[in-house]
Design a protein around this motif. Structure first.
Motif, short mmCIF file in Angstrom:
data_model
loop_
_atom_site.label_atom_id
_atom_site.label_comp_id
_atom_site.label_asym_id
_atom_site.label_seq_id
_atom_site.Cartn_x
_atom_site.Cartn_y
_atom_site.Cartn_z
N GLU A 418 -7.94 10.05 16.31
CA GLU A 418 -7.09 10.95 16.89
C GLU A 418 -6.11 10.34 16.32
N HIS A 419 -4.99 10.73 16.00
CA HIS A 419 -2.97 10.52 15.62
C HIS A 419 -2.62 9.11 15.90
N SER A 420 -3.19 8.56 17.00
CA SER A 420 -1.97 7.12 17.64
C SER A 420 -2.88 5.92 16.73
N LEU A 421 -3.89 6.37 16.08
CA LEU A 421 -5.12 5.44 16.12
C LEU A 421 -4.73 4.39 14.96
N PRO A 422 -4.66 3.53 14.64
CA PRO A 422 -4.51 3.01 13.11
C PRO A 422 -5.35 3.55 11.98
N GLY A 423 -4.39 3.59 11.01
CA GLY A 423 -4.73 4.05 10.07
C GLY A 423 -4.45 6.12 9.79
N GLN A 424 -4.82 6.71 11.06
CA GLN A 424 -4.53 7.87 10.61
C GLN A 424 -2.85 8.45 10.16
N SER A 425 -2.46 8.02 10.10
CA SER A 425 -0.94 8.18 9.09
C SER A 425 -0.71 8.47 7.46
N PHE A 426 0.01 8.57 6.99
CA PHE A 426 1.30 8.25 6.07
C PHE A 426 3.04 8.22 5.86
N ASP A 427 2.99 7.69 5.20
CA ASP A 427 4.15 6.77 5.40
C ASP A 427 4.84 7.44 3.94
N ILE A 428 5.48 8.72 4.82
CA ILE A 428 6.84 9.68 3.76
C ILE A 428 8.12 9.60 3.99
N THR A 429 8.46 8.54 4.75
CA THR A 429 9.83 7.69 4.27
C THR A 429 10.40 8.89 3.41
N LYS A 430 10.00 8.66 1.96
CA LYS A 430 10.45 8.78 0.42
C LYS A 430 10.04 9.62 -0.06
N ILE A 431 8.79 10.67 1.06
CA ILE A 431 8.75 11.67 0.19
C ILE A 431 9.17 13.37 0.09
N PRO A 432 9.83 13.25 -1.24
CA PRO A 432 10.93 14.84 -0.95
C PRO A 432 10.02 16.00 0.46
N ASN A 433 11.35 16.78 0.91
CA ASN A 433 10.71 18.11 1.61
C ASN A 433 9.93 19.07 0.87
N GLY A 434 8.76 19.60 1.50
CA GLY A 434 8.60 20.74 0.57
C GLY A 434 7.06 20.58 1.35
N VAL A 435 5.88 21.52 0.74
CA VAL A 435 4.58 22.07 0.94
C VAL A 435 3.97 20.92 0.33
N TYR A 436 2.80 20.73 0.99
CA TYR A 436 1.72 19.13 0.90
C TYR A 436 0.75 19.95 1.37
#
Length: 484
Positions: A418-436
């Protein structure tokens, strides 16, 4: 959703689906009926709730085996329902269900006050899967059907049923609360006419006395924690002995691991330690890998002495479930992070955030997993096991002191993190807006032996927007599955 079936049902999963249109009415005598466990029940109304849930102690009893197979051909289609009649399956009307959570409007409920005046009417959904009870002395000793209805957004198929001589509690499956004040009531319950006709249910109305009383706040504390919080409950699958040699991979059935599209996607300020970091934006998501069969995936680990590493071996089985061989397939490593604290198998899955055309990796994260049958994905595939043993952390993820362990993923089941667990994320702080594109890949290093390696990757199109500290994400629909 739990990191939620018996080998004796394997014949059910491969049963030939000879489909014939079901007649307007069931000709045979009703084989299903409502029975009451008690004449009176008590429901407590929490001061913070808008009503009470009606668990009236009713059961649906089966005088003959009752079975429904529910499956959708694709995510663009509604599920179809087939009722088992003798040695064939008969298709029920289109649109009977919209998802896999149960039969909508199955129960017709009328609530009357002590003066006999009707104060509430309701139609309630019923999940024909759960913890049933044997009520006939000569009934089979084992219930071989699933213990819940699937809740995963990408489920493809399941099996609902009640063995002959068993009774399944009739508990509302739609979480609807009835706004009833404290007091005494009479509740009349019957099965909706269309289900009586289509499924062969008797038409009696059951009456149960209901007392609603106010509950104090002290009686309702805590709530329940979701799965994957602890691996200390015992009940682990038993591994074999450490192999002394490594033989060639045998011929015969193999598992087929498939990735599902990422889901439950959101932007959060919580990092993997559960700390709120206002200046960081994290793209959090849930991910599932499932086994499409026809064979189970079994991986045993054997600890290296005085090490936090286990050598992993994949085991193979013939169509009768007899072990035919094994091969070395990587390692397990002890994961001490809070929220895990158990043994992870390396190279089971990996996540990447890709550019819109898929040609550039923006963020990558390789993950390790503790395998468990958390979700029903398609219990109609060949070899499906509707009641696997290991459905949560208590099954096979091990302790820091374990010297060996076994992890397994059964055909038809998926393993969700699940999304709440460690490892289930990317740090997008410096990633520009757009389609991925958010990629989930099963068996990325191809260490595990499978029947098919072409279906191991799933992509989900997302659009990042907003501003730093208030980022947004829009998730593309997949067929009828909205932007989870």
């Amino acid at each position: 959703m739990s990191r939620s079936l018996c080998a004796g049902l394997s014949g059910l999963a491969v049963f030939s689906l000879a489909v014939a249109p079901i007649p307007p009415a069931v000709a045979e005598a009703p084989s299903l009926r409502l029975v009451t466990a008690t004449g009176n029940v008590v429901a407590e109304r929490d001061p913070d709730d808008s009503g009470v849930a009606l668990d009236l102690g009713l059961h649906l009893a089966a005088d003959e085996r009752f079975e429904l197979r529910v499956r959708r051909a694709s995510y663009d289609r509604l599920p179809e329902v087939h009722r088992r009649v003798g040695d064939r399956y008969e298709k029920l009307p289109d649109g009977l269900v919209r998802d896999f959570s149960g039969l909508p409007g199955f129960l017709q409920v009328t609530v009357k006050n002590k003066r006999g005046k009707t104060v509430k009417r309701a139609a309630q959904k019923f999940c024909p899967a759960g913890v049933a009870n044997r009520y006939q002395r000569d009934a089979s000793p084992v219930d071989t059907y699933p213990q819940s209805c699937p809740a995963h957004p990408f489920t493809l198929g399941t099996v609902w049923g009640i063995p002959r001589g068993w009774a399944l509690p009739v508990i509302p499956a739609d979480d609807k609360l009835l706004d009833l004040k404290p007091g005494k009531y009479r509740v009349e319950v019957s099965v909706a006419e269309k289900y009586r006709r289509l499924l062969g249910v008797s038409g009696e109305t059951r009456t149960v006395g209901l007392t609603v009383r106010a509950a104090s706040n002290e009686e309702h504390g805590g709530g329940h924690m979701r799965r994957r919080l602890s691996a200390r409950d015992g009940g682990a699958l038993e591994p074999g002995l450490r192999p002394s040699t490594v033989a060639p991979v045998p011929q015969g059935p193999k598992p087929d691991l498939r990735a599902l599209p990422a889901w439950d996607i959101r932007v959060s300020h919580l990092n993997d330690r559960g700390l709120f970091v206002r200046k960081r934006d994290y793209l959090r998501f849930s991910a599932t890998v499932w086994n499409a069969g026809p064979s189970r995936l079994v991986v045993d680990g054997f600890r290296r002495e005085k090490s936090d590493v286990m050598d992993a071996y994949q085991y193979f089985y013939d169509a009768n479930g007899v072990q035919t061989g094994y091969t070395k397939t990587g390692t397990f490593e002890w994961e001490p992070k809070e929220g895990h604290e158990h043994w992870h198998f390396r190279d089971f899955a990996a996540y990447r955030l890709l550019s819109a055309d898929g040609g550039r990796v923006v963020r990558g994260r390789k993950e390790a997993f503790c395998l468990a049958n958390t979700d029903q994905i398609d219990l109609t595939v060949e070899g499906a096991n509707p009641r696997p043993e290991n459905t949560d952390l208590s099954s096979s993820c091990g302790e820091s002191t374990s010297v060996s362990l076994r992890q397994a993923l059964e055909p038809g089941s998926g393993d969700t993190y699940e999304h709440s667990l460690p490892g289930q994320s990317f740090d997008i702080t410096k990633i520009p807006n757009g389609v991925y594109r958010l990629e989930v890949a099963a068996n990325p290093s191809r260490r595990l032996v499978e029947t098919d390696l072409t279906d191991n990757v799933a992509l989900r199109r997302i659009t990042l927007g907003g501003r730093p500290g208030a980022r947004t994400v829009k998730v593309a629909r997949i067929g009828m599955i909205n932007g989870h």
